[in-house]
Design a protein around this motif. Sequence first.
Motif, PDB file in Angstrom:
ATOM      1  N   PHE A 137       0.812  -1.217   0.000  1.00 30.82           N
ATOM      2  CA  PHE A 137       0.000   0.000   0.000  1.00 30.82           C
ATOM      3  C   PHE A 137       0.845   1.266   0.000  1.00 30.82           C
ATOM      4  O   PHE A 137       0.407   2.318  -0.449  1.00 30.82           O
ATOM      5  CB  PHE A 137      -0.938   0.015   1.210  1.00 30.82           C
ATOM      6  CG  PHE A 137      -2.000  -1.041   1.131  1.00 30.82           C
ATOM      7  CD1 PHE A 137      -2.521  -1.412  -0.095  1.00 30.82           C
ATOM      8  CD2 PHE A 137      -2.458  -1.675   2.267  1.00 30.82           C
ATOM      9  CE1 PHE A 137      -3.492  -2.399  -0.182  1.00 30.82           C
ATOM     10  CE2 PHE A 137      -3.430  -2.656   2.189  1.00 30.82           C
ATOM     11  CZ  PHE A 137      -3.943  -3.023   0.968  1.00 30.82           C
ATOM     12  N   TRP A 195      -5.031   7.041  -6.370  1.00 24.21           N
ATOM     13  CA  TRP A 195      -4.229   5.812  -6.324  1.00 24.21           C
ATOM     14  C   TRP A 195      -2.947   6.025  -5.511  1.00 24.21           C
ATOM     15  O   TRP A 195      -2.560   5.169  -4.720  1.00 24.21           O
ATOM     16  CB  TRP A 195      -3.888   5.366  -7.756  1.00 24.21           C
ATOM     17  CG  TRP A 195      -3.081   4.102  -7.848  1.00 24.21           C
ATOM     18  CD1 TRP A 195      -3.538   2.826  -7.695  1.00 24.21           C
ATOM     19  CD2 TRP A 195      -1.678   3.994  -8.115  1.00 24.21           C
ATOM     20  NE1 TRP A 195      -2.509   1.941  -7.843  1.00 24.21           N
ATOM     21  CE2 TRP A 195      -1.359   2.616  -8.107  1.00 24.21           C
ATOM     22  CE3 TRP A 195      -0.664   4.925  -8.370  1.00 24.21           C
ATOM     23  CZ2 TRP A 195      -0.063   2.155  -8.329  1.00 24.21           C
ATOM     24  CZ3 TRP A 195       0.623   4.458  -8.599  1.00 24.21           C
ATOM     25  CH2 TRP A 195       0.913   3.081  -8.582  1.00 24.21           C
TER      26      TRP A 195
ATOM     27  N   VAL B  18     -10.924  -7.935   1.206  1.00 27.76           N
ATOM     28  CA  VAL B  18     -10.804  -6.519   0.872  1.00 27.76           C
ATOM     29  C   VAL B  18      -9.339  -6.125   0.695  1.00 27.76           C
ATOM     30  O   VAL B  18      -8.964  -5.450  -0.266  1.00 27.76           O
ATOM     31  CB  VAL B  18     -11.457  -5.650   1.972  1.00 27.76           C
ATOM     32  CG1 VAL B  18     -11.179  -4.190   1.715  1.00 27.76           C
ATOM     33  CG2 VAL B  18     -12.943  -5.907   2.035  1.00 27.76           C
ATOM     34  N   LEU B  19      -8.501  -6.603   1.614  1.00 27.35           N
ATOM     35  CA  LEU B  19      -7.072  -6.294   1.522  1.00 27.35           C
ATOM     36  C   LEU B  19      -6.475  -6.786   0.215  1.00 27.35           C
ATOM     37  O   LEU B  19      -5.712  -6.078  -0.441  1.00 27.35           O
ATOM     38  CB  LEU B  19      -6.325  -6.961   2.688  1.00 27.35           C
ATOM     39  CG  LEU B  19      -6.352  -6.230   4.017  1.00 27.35           C
ATOM     40  CD1 LEU B  19      -5.722  -7.088   5.088  1.00 27.35           C
ATOM     41  CD2 LEU B  19      -5.608  -4.909   3.893  1.00 27.35           C
ATOM     42  N   VAL B  20      -6.851  -8.008  -0.153  1.00 33.04           N
ATOM     43  CA  VAL B  20      -6.276  -8.585  -1.369  1.00 33.04           C
ATOM     44  C   VAL B  20      -6.736  -7.795  -2.594  1.00 33.04           C
ATOM     45  O   VAL B  20      -5.941  -7.484  -3.490  1.00 33.04           O
ATOM     46  CB  VAL B  20      -6.649 -10.083  -1.483  1.00 33.04           C
ATOM     47  CG1 VAL B  20      -6.295 -10.616  -2.859  1.00 33.04           C
ATOM     48  CG2 VAL B  20      -5.933 -10.879  -0.399  1.00 33.04           C
ATOM     49  N   LEU B  22      -7.614  -4.667  -2.723  1.00 33.97           N
ATOM     50  CA  LEU B  22      -6.882  -3.392  -2.738  1.00 33.97           C
ATOM     51  C   LEU B  22      -5.447  -3.567  -3.195  1.00 33.97           C
ATOM     52  O   LEU B  22      -4.938  -2.791  -4.006  1.00 33.97           O
ATOM     53  CB  LEU B  22      -6.882  -2.789  -1.336  1.00 33.97           C
ATOM     54  CG  LEU B  22      -8.148  -2.084  -0.917  1.00 33.97           C
ATOM     55  CD1 LEU B  22      -8.043  -1.645   0.529  1.00 33.97           C
ATOM     56  CD2 LEU B  22      -8.365  -0.860  -1.806  1.00 33.97           C
ATOM     57  N   ALA B  23      -4.802  -4.602  -2.679  1.00 36.12           N
ATOM     58  CA  ALA B  23      -3.415  -4.853  -3.075  1.00 36.12           C
ATOM     59  C   ALA B  23      -3.339  -5.075  -4.579  1.00 36.12           C
ATOM     60  O   ALA B  23      -2.429  -4.570  -5.245  1.00 36.12           O
ATOM     61  CB  ALA B  23      -2.861  -6.052  -2.319  1.00 36.12           C
ATOM     62  N   VAL B  26      -3.531  -1.798  -6.336  1.00 39.89           N
ATOM     63  CA  VAL B  26      -2.268  -1.056  -6.261  1.00 39.89           C
ATOM     64  C   VAL B  26      -1.248  -1.650  -7.217  1.00 39.89           C
ATOM     65  O   VAL B  26      -0.492  -0.938  -7.875  1.00 39.89           O
ATOM     66  CB  VAL B  26      -1.716  -1.051  -4.815  1.00 39.89           C
ATOM     67  CG1 VAL B  26      -0.322  -0.454  -4.768  1.00 39.89           C
ATOM     68  CG2 VAL B  26      -2.654  -0.282  -3.898  1.00 39.89           C
ATOM     69  N   LEU B  27      -1.239  -2.982  -7.306  1.00 36.38           N
ATOM     70  CA  LEU B  27      -0.197  -3.645  -8.089  1.00 36.38           C
ATOM     71  C   LEU B  27      -0.506  -3.705  -9.586  1.00 36.38           C
ATOM     72  O   LEU B  27       0.402  -3.849 -10.393  1.00 36.38           O
ATOM     73  CB  LEU B  27       0.042  -5.060  -7.552  1.00 36.38           C
ATOM     74  CG  LEU B  27       0.694  -5.105  -6.165  1.00 36.38           C
ATOM     75  CD1 LEU B  27       0.783  -6.530  -5.657  1.00 36.38           C
ATOM     76  CD2 LEU B  27       2.092  -4.481  -6.199  1.00 36.38           C
TER      77      LEU B  27
END
Lengths: 319, 278
Positions: A137, A195, B18-20, B22-23, B26-27
């Motif tokens: 993040f 982002w 949710v974390l996955v 979001l990750a 980002v990626l």
Amino acid sequence: MPDDLAMSPSPPRAGAARGGEENAVRRTRRLPRGSRRAKGLLYVLPALAVYVGFAIWPALSTLRLSFLEWDGILPPVWAAFENYVEIFQDPALYEAILHSLILIIFFSFVPVVIGLLMTALLLGRVRTGMTFFRVVFFLPQVLPLVAVGVTWRWLYAENGVINQFLEVIGLGGITRAWLGDYHLALVALGLIGTWTMSGLCMMLFLAGAQKIDTSLYEAAIIDGAGPFQQFRHVTLPGVRREITIAAVITTIAALASFDLVFVTTNGGPAGQTNVPALLVYRLAFNEGNIGSASALAVVLTVIVIGFVSAIRYFAREDR
Amino acid sequence: MRPRAGSKIGGVSVRYAVLVILALMVLLPFVSIILAALHAPGSQISGLSIPDQWSWQNFTLAWEQGNFTNLMRSSMIIAFGVVPLAVLLATLAAYGLSILKVWGNRVLSLGFVLGLTLPVELVVVALYFNLREVGLTNSYIGIILAEAALFLPFGVYWMQAHFSSMPEELVEAARIDGARDMMVLVRVLLPISWPAITTLSVLYFMWSWNQFLLVLVMMQDPDRRTAPAGLGLFVGQYSTDIPLLAAASVIVIAPIVIVYLTFQRSFVNGITQGAVKG
């Protein structure tokens, strides 16, 4: 970046008296000898010289240039407030300021809301793999914005990933070259900011929320507070400081954004994504209109300081 | 560690889901440019697609056409000039302000802290014309000093917060033993300050590596621009060659990502604590 005007103007200073100790020691502690305080100047001076010479002096010179008409070559002419008047008369200039205000929504407001949502979701139970998520993040925050911009140009392109995704989910009708769209380019640009900034906000809030005393939650539960009320009455006040800081950092990033805009749209289409920083650069170094560029830079600084003070003021008042 | 009471929105699996997601969000951009960079040079790509055959050629091409040997060298020269200089100046100044309590230390501290809100844009216009007069445009020294000046407010603030958190008995004891001011700094304070100094150095390295506007304005010589500045102008020339641009971006991003992964704790601590302290 941590462009945060410290909450209290000077960092916490040690040296408050601690009772019950020997008097002589305490005196030297509180008031170092005069000569030592004078010698301290030798330590501060090098930093001060570089800071004043290469930041403060140029900043003041820019202020002076904002009252002149100058092309960078011929002798400058006094222009009084003409450059400032021009900013409010020239639509291209004041629209640039409006655009940067809109960017605040995407760089600051939305990331703060996302960060708070995530904090509510993640607080407490998630432990395994936290380091991994933390690293991921935070990643957008460490990258050169130029490279971020190049990457997103490709994501937003006609045949880029965003349109590919929209087609997969059956929204093929709305695909377009997003950064070239007259009405949506600014929003597309803003979402790049979302982002890059959301992870930063979330990490700040999580760090703050982890310091909240667990007994506060227990007390809230005894009082019959549900999850939402706990978040509203315990977590939210607990991270107020971090919210202020996140808002300040991201707002400055929005108002002073340059790199991202320069690389992705360069102000286009038809000036729809012009921002003050871009015009400062263009006026001063491409068009030789240094007076206007300086005036715009000064106005930008005033807006930045105004926003930072306002955020701090509101954060303080509710306390 | 008992589970927090105030965290009952959704179960653990929902949180991880949710974390996955979001990750992945980002990626995704990273995956997307790395895949694009691995396509055949000059080919048309659409969306996320696995190349028919992996091609590393774009990296060589981008390195040569983007002049990256020179760009990387200047980036390094500037970063390795700025980091030690700014860290040294900030440490000395913070020592003078927090420990020696120089006359006017409150006003001086405030003066440094105010610099945190100065936008680069305000400084850069006049800086260019000032430095042009003294022949410091188009020079590494001009850029190094300017970046050091811009980064000093944070560093002074950071080191002051650090020194203020030290137990005072430490300094007192050394003074009673007759140590001079410089000795106190070098022998007593520095050995226990390395974590703070490392964090500051890492942040400075990042800011110097990523600095764009200043370099764009101050350095006209294309051979001595930094990697991000070079990339910013490379985009204009090769805007349609996606694999080449993607490879160039990966080249510019790689060093800072490596530094980040190596020192990730310093980064996260520096940014979260640096903002909150005080």
